[in-house]
Design a protein around this motif. Structure first.
Motif, short mmCIF file in Angstrom:
data_model
loop_
_atom_site.label_atom_id
_atom_site.label_comp_id
_atom_site.label_asym_id
_atom_site.label_seq_id
_atom_site.Cartn_x
_atom_site.Cartn_y
_atom_site.Cartn_z
N ALA A 165 -15.28 13.65 -4.46
CA ALA A 165 -14.72 12.42 -5.03
C ALA A 165 -13.78 12.74 -6.19
CB ALA A 165 -15.85 11.51 -5.51
N GLN B 153 -10.56 13.98 -4.72
CA GLN B 153 -9.80 12.87 -4.13
C GLN B 153 -9.19 11.99 -5.21
OE1 GLN B 153 -12.89 11.17 -1.74
NE2 GLN B 153 -12.65 12.63 -0.06
N ALA B 154 -9.92 11.77 -6.29
CA ALA B 154 -9.39 10.96 -7.39
C ALA B 154 -8.20 11.64 -8.05
CB ALA B 154 -10.49 10.69 -8.41
N ALA C 81 -5.30 11.26 -5.70
CA ALA C 81 -4.80 9.88 -5.70
C ALA C 81 -3.96 9.62 -6.93
CB ALA C 81 -5.98 8.90 -5.64
N ARG D 25 -5.39 2.01 -6.53
CA ARG D 25 -6.24 2.85 -5.66
C ARG D 25 -6.78 4.05 -6.42
NH1 ARG D 25 -2.34 0.87 -2.11
NH2 ARG D 25 -0.90 2.63 -2.40
N SER E 280 -10.76 5.11 -7.23
CA SER E 280 -11.33 6.43 -6.95
C SER E 280 -11.92 7.06 -8.21
CB SER E 280 -10.25 7.35 -6.37
OG SER E 280 -9.77 6.86 -5.13
N TYR F 275 -15.30 5.62 -9.22
CA TYR F 275 -16.45 6.17 -8.49
C TYR F 275 -16.97 7.41 -9.20
CZ TYR F 275 -19.16 8.09 -4.57
OH TYR F 275 -20.17 8.59 -3.79
N GLU G 59 -16.94 1.83 -8.56
CA GLU G 59 -15.69 1.88 -7.79
C GLU G 59 -15.19 0.46 -7.52
OE1 GLU G 59 -14.06 4.10 -3.75
OE2 GLU G 59 -16.16 3.46 -3.85
#
Length: 438
Positions: free
Chosen positions: A99, A102-103, A106, A125, A129, A132, A217
């Motif tokens: 995560a 991915q954050a 992003a 978005r 992320s 989370y 999130e």
């Protein structure tokens, strides 16, 4: 995303077969023409026209910069990596590690946006992320729990109530106001949906780190949506010669509702399904015609929006329905004239897709109402990209029966027919707004 486009894509995802995935066995049928995965990859390599997501009112540079800085600050509160000492549970450690990666990705992608509005969307978005990761880490490193997140959500719900009470359909130009207030309404729906998700979580699951992460999130998604809605409204209020367009938009929505009703009756969309709707269509055009008619017959959004006095949304819905009706007429004429043929080669598939791209490009370059045109054309480009991704999943050496591509080819044809009617729909909406100006 517009309602009809969303419904068709969701239906597609629900009916996708494992045979469309790379590396999977894709059976062919005897005497059925085939195409290779490499040929499909070549066909979709030509990118669709670039129609960046944009609004008549620009998101402020300071607002975007401050939003990005706040997101980065939140992410920096989380360790760059986790080990067994920081997170003993291996499964949770792996989830939060992915995560965080991915954050971070992003957040990096926000710089690739072509317009301020597109960047705002990417930042929302990214904020989600990051929320989370931050929420999950706060549950592990501190004592953050679901009730804590829900308390923050209750506070945000109060902020939302304050905003909704002051929100009015203001602006300098009524057509621009339609587009901007439609965007604000979408943000408000997103905020509400995410708040409901947060507040519906079982508070007894108060200490589970991943539950807190997921809840945070949703909270961050809601926060980002409301802050952007507030910012857009503030930008509208600061414009020149600002006035309240509620009466104009109410009248325009009524006119367009009547026009949609008349067109719907003329096309026979108010009755039971016709024989042609129930028959097994053999060509992409015939299949597209059947599917679009079914979409149009099921639509009740326009009446619902008017009943809610959500006039900008009603006008946007009318715009889409008018384009949809035009697409039905275009496809019906093509089928009746015998111009609809079933593709039997890679070149035929390429032609079907190319015609869709050309229709979008022509509509965007030649339309007289670009603000309205962009609403639908942006969605159609997104649809093309979705179908392209579906076709690009086949292995290069895989032989794929053309009949396996029935859905994608029909959708390319539907996109083409819709794009060819966007300008006419925009002209009808613009005329209704002009005639309704008070």
């Amino acid at each position: 995303m517009c309602e009809h486009t969303r419904r068709r894509l969701l239906a597609a995802m629900g009916t996708a077969t494992v045979g469309s995935l790379a590396g999977c066995s894709v059976p062919t049928f005897e005497n059925d023409p085939t195409i290779t995965g490499a040929e499909l990859a070549s066909i979709v390599s030509d990118p669709p026209p670039s129609i960046p997501e944009s609004l008549p009112v620009t998101m402020g540079a300071n607002h975007l910069a401050e939003t990005e800085a706040a997101i980065r600050e939140d992410l920096d509160r989380v360790p760059a990596s986790f080990d067994a000492d920081t997170i003993p549970n291996g499964a949770i450690r792996a989830r939060l590690t992915r995560a965080r990666e991915q954050a971070t990705a992003a957040l990096a992608r926000t710089t690739e946006a072509h317009t301020p509005w597109e960047r705002a969307g990417r930042l929302r978005r990214a904020r989600s992320s990051v929320g989370y990761v931050v929420g999950g880490w706060a549950a592990i490193d501190g004592d953050r729990s679901v009730p804590d997140v829900q308390a923050d959500a209750e506070s945000l719900r109060e902020d939302l109530g304050v905003f909704r009470r002051k929100w009015a359909y203001i602006g300098t130009d009524p057509t621009d106001a339609v587009v901007v207030h439609d965007a604000i309404a979408s943000l408000i729906r997103s905020c509400l949906g995410n708040l409901n998700r947060v507040l519906s979580v079982d508070p007894d699951d108060a200490t589970a780190a991943l539950t807190v992460a997921e809840t945070d999130e949703s909270l961050n998604s809601a926060q980002g949506a409301l802050r952007d809605a507030e910012h857009l409204f503030d930008r509208l209020r600061r414009g020149d010669a600002v006035r309240n367009h509620r009466a104009t938009l109410k009248s325009a929505a009524a006119t367009l509702t009547e026009r949609v009703h008349t067109r719907r009756q003329a096309l026979g969309l108010d009755g039971e399904s016709s024989i042609s709707d129930r028959s097994d269509a053999e060509t992409p055009a015939a299949r597209a015609l059947r599917d679009i008619r079914q979409d149009a017959r099921r639509s009740t959004r326009l009446e619902e929006r008017r009943a809610e006095e959500a006039f900008p949304l009603a006008i946007v819905e009318a715009h889409e329905e008018l384009a949809l009706f035009g697409a039905i007429e275009t496809l019906q004429a093509r089928v009746d004239a015998g111009e609809a043929v079933d593709p039997t080669s890679a070149d035929a598939v390429r032609t079907i897709r190319r015609r869709a791209l050309e229709a979008i490009k022509t509509a965007f370059s030649e339309g007289d109402h670009r603000t309205l045109d962009r609403l639908r054309l942006y969605e159609l480009v997104g649809a093309i990209e979705y179908y392209d991704d579906d076709l690009a999943r086949y292995d290069a050496d895989r032989q794929v029966s053309l009949s396996r591509l029935d859905w994608e080819l029909a959708e390319y044809v539907a996109v083409e027919a819709s794009a060819r009617n966007v300008n006419r729909a925009s002209a009808a909406v613009a005329a209704a707004i002009t005639d309704a100006r008070v």
